[in-house]
Write a protein that holds these residues in place. Sequence first.
Motif, PDB file in Angstrom:
ATOM      1  N   GLU A 240      41.158 -18.492  -3.683  1.00 55.94           N
ATOM      2  CA  GLU A 240      41.446 -18.560  -2.247  1.00 55.94           C
ATOM      3  C   GLU A 240      42.731 -17.776  -1.980  1.00 55.94           C
ATOM      4  N   PRO A 241      42.644 -16.456  -1.963  1.00 58.67           N
ATOM      5  CA  PRO A 241      43.841 -15.609  -1.847  1.00 58.67           C
ATOM      6  C   PRO A 241      44.705 -15.921  -0.624  1.00 58.67           C
ATOM      7  N   ALA A 242      44.081 -16.373   0.450  1.00 60.57           N
ATOM      8  CA  ALA A 242      44.838 -16.625   1.676  1.00 60.57           C
ATOM      9  C   ALA A 242      45.644 -17.914   1.609  1.00 60.57           C
ATOM     10  N   ASN A 243      45.375 -18.736   0.621  1.00 60.88           N
ATOM     11  CA  ASN A 243      46.061 -20.026   0.488  1.00 60.88           C
ATOM     12  C   ASN A 243      47.274 -19.866  -0.422  1.00 60.88           C
ATOM     13  N   ASP A 244      48.456 -19.975   0.135  1.00 63.93           N
ATOM     14  CA  ASP A 244      49.690 -19.801  -0.627  1.00 63.93           C
ATOM     15  C   ASP A 244      50.051 -21.100  -1.344  1.00 63.93           C
ATOM     16  N   VAL A 245      49.877 -21.109  -2.667  1.00 63.00           N
ATOM     17  CA  VAL A 245      50.227 -22.294  -3.452  1.00 63.00           C
ATOM     18  C   VAL A 245      51.438 -22.007  -4.342  1.00 63.00           C
ATOM     19  N   SER A 246      52.225 -21.010  -3.946  1.00 57.48           N
ATOM     20  CA  SER A 246      53.393 -20.647  -4.754  1.00 57.48           C
ATOM     21  C   SER A 246      54.372 -21.805  -4.895  1.00 57.48           C
ATOM     22  N   TRP A 247      54.401 -22.686  -3.896  1.00 58.49           N
ATOM     23  CA  TRP A 247      55.287 -23.854  -3.957  1.00 58.49           C
ATOM     24  C   TRP A 247      54.959 -24.731  -5.161  1.00 58.49           C
ATOM     25  N   ALA A 248      53.665 -24.796  -5.526  1.00 60.35           N
ATOM     26  CA  ALA A 248      53.250 -25.641  -6.647  1.00 60.35           C
ATOM     27  C   ALA A 248      53.669 -25.049  -7.984  1.00 60.35           C
ATOM     28  N   GLY A 249      54.014 -23.769  -8.000  1.00 54.96           N
ATOM     29  CA  GLY A 249      54.412 -23.128  -9.241  1.00 54.96           C
ATOM     30  C   GLY A 249      55.908 -23.122  -9.471  1.00 54.96           C
ATOM     31  N   GLU A 250      56.668 -23.740  -8.572  1.00 53.99           N
ATOM     32  CA  GLU A 250      58.131 -23.777  -8.724  1.00 53.99           C
ATOM     33  C   GLU A 250      58.510 -24.452 -10.045  1.00 53.99           C
ATOM     34  N   ALA A 251      59.362 -23.807 -10.812  1.00 54.72           N
ATOM     35  CA  ALA A 251      59.774 -24.336 -12.116  1.00 54.72           C
ATOM     36  C   ALA A 251      60.816 -25.438 -11.932  1.00 54.72           C
TER      37      ALA A 251
END
Length: 206
Positions: free
Chosen positions: A148-159
């Motif tokens: 789902e490219p339009a769904n930004d889940v970068s927050w879930a990858g925060e270290a």
Amino acid sequence: MTRILPGVIAMAAVVVASNILVQFLFGQWLTWGAFTYPVAFLVTDVMNRVYGVAAARRVVFIGFVVGVICSLIGTQIMGEYGPLVTWRIAIGSGLAFLSAQLLDVAIFDRLREGSWWRAPLASTLVGSSVDTAIFFTIAFAGSLTFLEPANDVSWAGEALPLLGSGPVAPLWVSLAVADWMVKLSLALIALLPFRAIVRKLSPDLA
């Protein structure tokens, strides 16, 4: 169908309630849905023990359909940050539920002749672990952004430190571990209602 109707209703209620309660946070790592969803394994195991594999699978498939309907509705409801349910969450939720529950049914059936607690405990522990791994990986892992490219889940990858104090890991891993720990704890607690419900429905199996 009539004999398993209570199981069908219970499974549907658990799925609907969990889809609603997952919107509300409990502490930093969990949602309220984390405490209701594991009851689905209890429902499946009771159906399996009392009515057999076919009945348990039927209840699982009905629960899956209810879950799909809930997810589809959620994708159409807009919240503050977008749809309440993204397609990645919908896919992860559906695959995790179906895979884990059917695995639970199969493991329970293989162990049903042993001590009364062994089948529900082993099947739920394995099923819960698989459920957590599939859902959180599909829903939040950065490597699956193409789903789902339009769904930004970068927050879930925060270290961040795991659960606030462990080794550094993506945030979604902490969420998964917290969810998994709740499932394992409830798997142990659920042995008591499992024993009581089976005794009431079919005393000769208790």
